[in-house]
Design an enzyme around this catalytic site. Structure first.
Site, short mmCIF file in Angstrom:
data_model
loop_
_atom_site.label_atom_id
_atom_site.label_comp_id
_atom_site.label_asym_id
_atom_site.label_seq_id
_atom_site.Cartn_x
_atom_site.Cartn_y
_atom_site.Cartn_z
N TRP A 67 0.85 -1.18 0.00
CA TRP A 67 0.00 0.00 0.00
C TRP A 67 0.88 1.23 0.00
O TRP A 67 1.92 1.22 0.66
CB TRP A 67 -0.92 0.01 1.24
CG TRP A 67 -1.90 1.14 1.22
CD1 TRP A 67 -1.75 2.37 1.82
CD2 TRP A 67 -3.14 1.17 0.54
NE1 TRP A 67 -2.82 3.16 1.56
CE2 TRP A 67 -3.70 2.45 0.78
CE3 TRP A 67 -3.83 0.26 -0.24
CZ2 TRP A 67 -4.93 2.82 0.24
CZ3 TRP A 67 -5.05 0.64 -0.76
CH2 TRP A 67 -5.59 1.90 -0.51
N GLN A 122 -0.53 10.65 4.75
CA GLN A 122 0.65 9.82 4.95
C GLN A 122 0.46 8.48 4.25
O GLN A 122 -0.65 8.10 3.90
CB GLN A 122 0.87 9.66 6.47
CG GLN A 122 2.07 8.87 6.88
CD GLN A 122 1.73 7.42 7.13
OE1 GLN A 122 0.57 7.03 7.19
NE2 GLN A 122 2.76 6.60 7.27
N ARG A 136 0.19 5.33 4.78
CA ARG A 136 -0.72 4.25 5.15
C ARG A 136 -2.19 4.63 5.00
O ARG A 136 -3.07 3.78 5.14
CB ARG A 136 -0.46 3.82 6.60
CG ARG A 136 0.85 3.07 6.79
CD ARG A 136 0.94 2.46 8.18
NE ARG A 136 0.94 3.47 9.22
CZ ARG A 136 2.03 4.07 9.68
NH1 ARG A 136 3.21 3.78 9.16
NH2 ARG A 136 1.97 4.97 10.64
N LYS A 137 -2.46 5.90 4.73
CA LYS A 137 -3.84 6.36 4.70
C LYS A 137 -4.51 6.02 3.38
O LYS A 137 -3.85 5.76 2.37
CB LYS A 137 -3.90 7.88 4.93
CG LYS A 137 -3.19 8.33 6.22
CD LYS A 137 -3.69 7.62 7.45
CE LYS A 137 -3.16 8.22 8.75
NZ LYS A 137 -1.72 8.04 8.95
N LEU A 138 -5.87 6.04 3.37
CA LEU A 138 -6.60 5.65 2.16
C LEU A 138 -6.38 6.61 1.00
O LEU A 138 -6.53 6.24 -0.16
CB LEU A 138 -8.10 5.50 2.46
CG LEU A 138 -8.52 4.03 2.66
CD1 LEU A 138 -7.99 3.51 3.98
CD2 LEU A 138 -10.03 3.89 2.58
#
Length: 425
Positions: free
Chosen positions: A21, A195, A197-199
């Site tokens: 991701w 950031q 890791r965000k969607l």
């Protein structure tokens, strides 16, 4: 039932799911490369990729103002600065949240007052907030933790009753909705993290959104001096200072904005994929004795899908410690984890008088917290556990293996308990 993997049996999940991701498409790569080739690697006013990304947030959230920043923390600092916090002001804040929700309050010379957590979601407990209101309380910040939105109707009724500004920390909840309204649309100002890791991922970046002109212009003044502040600031009290600004550089990198545009365009698809995975998790846990799906309150129209976070009750497992349960799952190939962060009131900054800060004032009369002062947040951390959201729908094979892992562990719980007692003896 075969032997538990923790005792040497074969794991039920043999092929880990794809976990890379963010999902970066060829179109994303081309957009970033094109921006770099034409020299769009910095900017002064709102323009190019940054302006396009801001426009996507404004359109989606139906807000007149969106301001791209260098991080979610910068967006939160800008939000607190934007509402005009002053020395002596107090801001109600969740004790169970990431530090960036709360520490910018201190940087604005105000005092965070920590509030206990809801026992099921870990979100700020509006009922507990009531006892913390004083004549100095100016605002409240809510975090939509792990993608589960705060009940904003309740939060806003509480805030209006006490005359408080509401800041939404939407860092973990892009696209989540409560009572039919997306997070970021109801508070006086909202902040998003972009950031990695965000969607919606820019690598590093953030976004502030608001409908309040003064809040927006103060945020521009704080971190977007010169060309942008001169162009966009019209509030009479701020205009004389618009050229100089207030001295910080919170501008997002244009190449990060270029990457985030594609992520923003695919947000609804990401939410659907994660919702499918969460529904599958729900069914697996319903079918496992002693477990229940991750809590979802009635007001939630759409979960943000950041993390699937059920609760573990050792009493339902004959006293089997959560750590042993998680170890057994991981041995079977299920990548379960537990929270690693303490509630903020357990951190030294909130429990000791000396903070090490000398460059701006910290209220010497602020409350110092002890273990047990906000007990539901501490119990939440002891009981919560996580299954990964995964970026794309899980395969039938993966879900079948996970379901078998839970069944194996439930069937082998007595042996796990005996082993745990023997190890402790």
């Amino acid at each position: 039932m075969s032997e538990l993997a923790i005792f040497g049996g074969e794991p039920t999940v043999r092929e880990p799911a794809r976990t890379v991701w963010p999902v970066v498409s060829e179109a994303d790569v081309a957009r970033v490369a094109d921006a770099a080739r034409r020299g769009e690697i910095s900017y002064d006013a709102s323009e190019g990729m940054v302006a396009e990304l801001e426009g996507l947030f404004e359109t989606r959230l139906d807000r007149p103002y969106a301001l791209a920043t260098s991080s979610g923390t910068a967006a939160l600092h800008s939000a607190f600065f934007g509402i005009g916090l002053a020395p002596g002001d107090e801001v109600l804040a969740p004790t169970y949240t990431y530090l960036a929700t709360v520490m910018p309050i201190v940087a604005c010379n105000a005092t965070p007052v920590l509030v206990d957590a809801e026992p099921d979601t870990g979100n700020i407990d509006i009922d507990d907030a009531e006892r913390h209101v004083t004549s100095r309380t100016r605002a409240m910040v809510v975090t939509h933790l792990s993608g589960h939105p705060v009940d904003m109707e309740r939060a806003l009724r509480f805030a209006r009753r006490h005359g408080l500004k509401v800041v939404e920390d939407c860092s973990q909840a892009h696209g989540a909705a409560t009572s039919g309204a997306e997070v970021g649309t109801r508070g006086d100002v909202a902040a998003f993290s972009l950031q990695g890791r965000k969607l919606v991922a820019a690598g590093e970046g953030g976004m502030l959104v608001t409908s309040d002109t003064t809040v927006y212009e103060r945020a521009v003044m704080l971190g977007h001096f010169a060309a942008r502040s001169e162009t966009e600031v019209s509030t009479p009290d701020l205009v004389p200072f618009a050229k100089l600004g207030y001295g910080l550089n919170y501008r997002m990198h244009p190449l990060g904005a270029a990457l985030a545009i594609g992520q923003m365009e695919r947000l609804d698809q990401y939410l659907e994929w994660r919702a499918d995975n969460f529904r599958a998790y729900d069914q697996i846990l319903r079918d496992t004795p002693g477990l229940a799906p991750a809590p979802r309150q009635d007001h939630v129209s759409r979960h943000g899908g950041y993390s699937y976070q059920p609760l573990y009750d050792p009493a339902q497992w004959g006293g089997l410690p959560r750590s042993v349960f998680i170890d057994a799952l991981r041995a079977e190939g299920v990548p379960a984890t537990v929270p690693t962060s303490l509630p903020l009131h357990r951190e030294p900054f909130f429990s000791r008088a000396e903070t090490g800060i000398t460059t701006y004032p910290v209220d010497p009369d602020r409350r110092l917290y002890r273990a047990g002062d906000l007990p539901r947040s501490e119990e939440y951390v002891r009981s919560a556990w996580r299954l990964p959201a995964y970026p794309q729908p899980l395969s039938t094979r993966m879900l079948t293996g996970m379901a078998e892992a839970f069944r194996k562990i439930a069937a082998g719980a007595e042996r796990l308990r005996r082993h745990t007692r023997a190890a402790a003896a």
